[in-house]
Write an enzyme that holds these catalytic residues in place. Structure first.
Site, PDB file in Angstrom:
ATOM      1  N   ASP A 205       0.896  -1.154   0.000  1.00  0.00           N
ATOM      2  CA  ASP A 205       0.000   0.000   0.000  1.00  0.00           C
ATOM      3  C   ASP A 205       0.933   1.202   0.000  1.00  0.00           C
ATOM      4  OD1 ASP A 205      -1.450   2.265   0.777  1.00  0.00           O
ATOM      5  OD2 ASP A 205      -2.972   1.006   1.717  1.00  0.00           O
ATOM      6  N   HIS A 206       0.996   1.903  -1.121  1.00  0.00           N
ATOM      7  CA  HIS A 206       2.063   2.902  -1.241  1.00  0.00           C
ATOM      8  C   HIS A 206       1.913   4.045  -0.236  1.00  0.00           C
ATOM      9  CE1 HIS A 206      -0.769   5.245  -3.716  1.00  0.00           C
ATOM     10  NE2 HIS A 206       0.007   6.275  -3.477  1.00  0.00           N
ATOM     11  N   HIS A 268      -5.755   2.788   1.415  1.00  0.00           N
ATOM     12  CA  HIS A 268      -5.033   3.974   1.891  1.00  0.00           C
ATOM     13  C   HIS A 268      -5.699   4.630   3.120  1.00  0.00           C
ATOM     14  CE1 HIS A 268      -3.132   3.232  -1.814  1.00  0.00           C
ATOM     15  NE2 HIS A 268      -3.860   3.993  -2.597  1.00  0.00           N
TER      16      HIS A 268
HETATM   17  C1  BG6 Z   1      -3.817   5.070  -6.024  1.00  0.00           C
HETATM   18  C2  BG6 Z   1      -5.166   5.211  -6.654  1.00  0.00           C
HETATM   19  O1  BG6 Z   1      -3.758   3.903  -5.264  1.00  0.00           O
HETATM   20  O2  BG6 Z   1      -3.572   6.191  -5.194  1.00  0.00           O
HETATM   21  C3  BG6 Z   1      -5.247   6.492  -7.459  1.00  0.00           C
HETATM   22  O3  BG6 Z   1      -5.422   4.111  -7.499  1.00  0.00           O
HETATM   23  C4  BG6 Z   1      -4.877   7.671  -6.602  1.00  0.00           C
HETATM   24  O4  BG6 Z   1      -6.534   6.678  -8.023  1.00  0.00           O
HETATM   25  C5  BG6 Z   1      -3.557   7.424  -5.893  1.00  0.00           C
HETATM   26  O5  BG6 Z   1      -4.765   8.798  -7.447  1.00  0.00           O
HETATM   27  C6  BG6 Z   1      -3.287   8.516  -4.877  1.00  0.00           C
HETATM   28  O6  BG6 Z   1      -1.993   8.379  -4.415  1.00  0.00           O
HETATM   29  P1  BG6 Z   1      -1.168   9.629  -3.936  1.00  0.00           P
HETATM   30  O7  BG6 Z   1       0.108   9.061  -3.451  1.00  0.00           O
HETATM   31  O8  BG6 Z   1      -1.035  10.533  -5.125  1.00  0.00           O
HETATM   32  O9  BG6 Z   1      -2.016  10.249  -2.870  1.00  0.00           O
END
Ligand code: BG6
Length: 525
Positions: A205-206, A268
């Site tokens: 989960d990034h 997230h």
């Molecule tokens: C991704 C989603 O996991 O996270 C995207 O699939 C979203 O739709 C993105 O834009 C948001 O990540 P960050 O790091 O830009 O907040």
């Protein structure tokens, strides 16, 4: 005990670099990226590997193998990576590092569903291990469409590529989305566990790669003063916002089958909920931390069908202008159904049924094409219990608020009331603010560095465990069911560049609350 000396700021800035040398070295290994000819690899993974190498975190004995069905060879892949590094690395890559990385990059062409691909991969891995002198530690990164997750793991197992022996490890990193509801997530877990042990699985989960998200644990459990007030006695409610100014861009095909709820919430946003709400773990061990996170997710009060109507809000954006540019309605985006009911905005009120949080709402909202790009956790404290200043111009006391901003800036600020200078008693709202960049500098990072490094050292703390994924889906599946049964009648229901549909404001207004006011975007946000 002696007072701790205050570190000069320049020392703090150097700390990140210095700790590296004393830190645990990553094991020599081969990273195999399935789907490695795609966007994630060039935009995030390769730049992250460059950063790790620059900082001395990448083992000297390291190779990268890309498996994909694209027509490429090792030579053409290397050429491509050399160009991508120039374009996507976050800072100029040291030429010796670029040469080293590119020189140890290999290509295996094949379909993910064919056994022959894995036979070729096995032969390639054994050649590389010999030729580059790398012990056979492998981590397989599945940067592929979710329908291939189970298949690739099964094929790895059948080819004997998932089995750990002679102290050599095998790990599998799985990108999101992990399932599309509770049932599919359970089925996928069951399928991959026929081949892999839970400790070999790294569900990524990034959001957990973001510094400020990791800092939540340091902030809460590395300081003595916050934890005593981190509960229902002092906190009125919590607001978590992940708003984006971008729309669905080129991802209409995926997004139209997903929607904002699946795309952002069980992964997230629930990571942020669990890190904000968890009890102090008994250690910093991966399972000790994840046990506490999982408990929070299990304690989220299940949504009844009626709750879905009163405690959740969905929205979809209409055409309009943002930053002076014309933006199409969601239904007019490429690869989106012209009468789509997919939501691009979601807000919800969660209750966590445990001793710490009973009756304290966690309000969540996320969406595309909103007024401003910001991800933050705002902790709204209760007002002072007694109004001492009744006979002065201070008619009401404001409550304190702690805001943890995850992006675009990384900061923590505490708002409190201060006396406005002058002969009369007046209260003004002021902020005490810590900004990461001011203290630690701001080395550009993709957010994947820490996660890749943790895979190489075998630390799964920042990865989702099977029970956490399933707990997340079990909270939102009833919402998906009700939404599917009841077509939205008012879509599109918010204008681009706003904070979403008015129902999101009403969700808080019903309890006499409001979203923390935020200014709209600066042009580039
Ligand atoms: C991704 C989603 O996991 O996270 C995207 O699939 C979203 O739709 C993105 O834009 C948001 O990540 P960050 O790091 O830009 O907040």
């Amino acid at each position: 005990m002696p007072e701790l000396e205050l570190l000069p700021e320049s020392n703090l800035r150097n700390m990140a670099a210095k700790t590296l040398s004393s830190h645990r070295k990553a094991d020599p290994c081969i990273l195999v990226i399935f789907g490695g000819a795609g966007d994630l690899t060039k935009r995030k993974l390769v730049p992250a590997l460059c950063n790790l190498a620059e900082q001395g975190f990448l083992p000297q004995q390291f190779a990268l193998v890309v498996v994909s069905y694209t027509e490429l060879t090792t030579d053409s892949l290397r050429e491509r990576f050399a160009a991508d590094m120039k374009k996507f690395a976050l800072r100029p890559v040291n030429p010796s590092i670029a040469t080293r990385l590119i020189g140890h990059t290999y290509y295996v062409r094949g379909e993910f569903g064919e056994a022959a691909t894995y036979g070729n991969l096995k032969a390639a891995l054994s050649d590389i291990a010999q030729q580059d002198n790398i012990p056979s530690n492998h981590f397989y990164y599945l940067a592929v469409a979710p329908r291939f997750f189970g298949e690739i793991v099964k094929q790895l197992g059948a080819a004997g590529l998932a089995q750990e022996k002679n102290g050599q490890w095998r790990r599998v990193v799985i990108e999101k989305p992990f399932g599309h509801d509770l049932e599919s997530a359970r089925a996928l877990n069951a399928e991959i566990k026929q081949v892999l042990d839970e400790r070999q699985i790294y569900r990524i989960d990034h959001y957990l790669g973001k510094e400020t998200v990791q800092n939540l644990m340091m902030f809460r459990f590395g300081n003595g003063i916050f934890e005593p007030i981190w509960n229902r006695r002092y906190i009125d409610h919590v607001q978590i916002t992940a708003s984006e100014t971008v729309g669905v861009e080129q991802r209409g095909g995926y997004y139209d089958t997903s929607g904002a709820l699946r795309d952002m919430v069980p992964n997230h946003l629930f990571q942020l909920v669990s890190l904000t709400g968890m009890e102090p773990p008994i250690s910093f061990d991966a399972n000790a931390v994840r046990d506490e996170q999982a408990k929070v997710l299990h304690a989220i009060q299940p949504f009844t069908p009626e709750d879905v109507l009163t405690k959740t809000v969905r929205g979809q954006y209409a055409a309009g202008t943002m930053d002076g540019k014309q933006v199409p309605a969601y239904r007019d985006e490429i690869n989106v159904n012209a009468s789509s009911s997919t939501e691009t905005f979601v807000a919800m009120k969660l209750l966590i049924d445990n001793w710490r949080w009973a009756d304290i709402p966690f309000y969540l909202r996320t969406g595309k094409h909103l007024a401003r790009r910001v991800t933050e956790i705002a902790i709204q404290f209760k007002r002072a219990p007694f109004h001492l200043f009744r006979n002065t111009p201070v008619d009401t006391l404001r409550s304190n608020r702690l805001v943890i901003t995850i992006q675009p800036e990384e900061s923590i600020s505490l708002r409190f009331g201060a006396k406005v200078p002058g002969p009369i008693m007046q209260q003004g709202a002021v902020d005490m603010c810590f900004n990461y960049a001011d203290y630690f500098g701001s080395a550009p990072s993709t957010g994947y560095e820490r996660l890749l490094y943790d895979c190489m050292i075998g630390d799964a703390t920042l990865f989702q465990r099977a029970d956490m994924v399933e707990a997340g889906w079990s909270v939102i599946t009833p919402v998906l069911d009700v939404w599917q049964a009841l077509e939205p009648r008012d879509f599109p229901n918010y204008a681009v560049g706003t904070w979403g549909p008015k129902e999101a404001d009403e969700l808080l207004a019903r309890n006499g609350r409001e979203w923390r006011p935020m200014a709209a975007a600066q042009a580039a946000a």
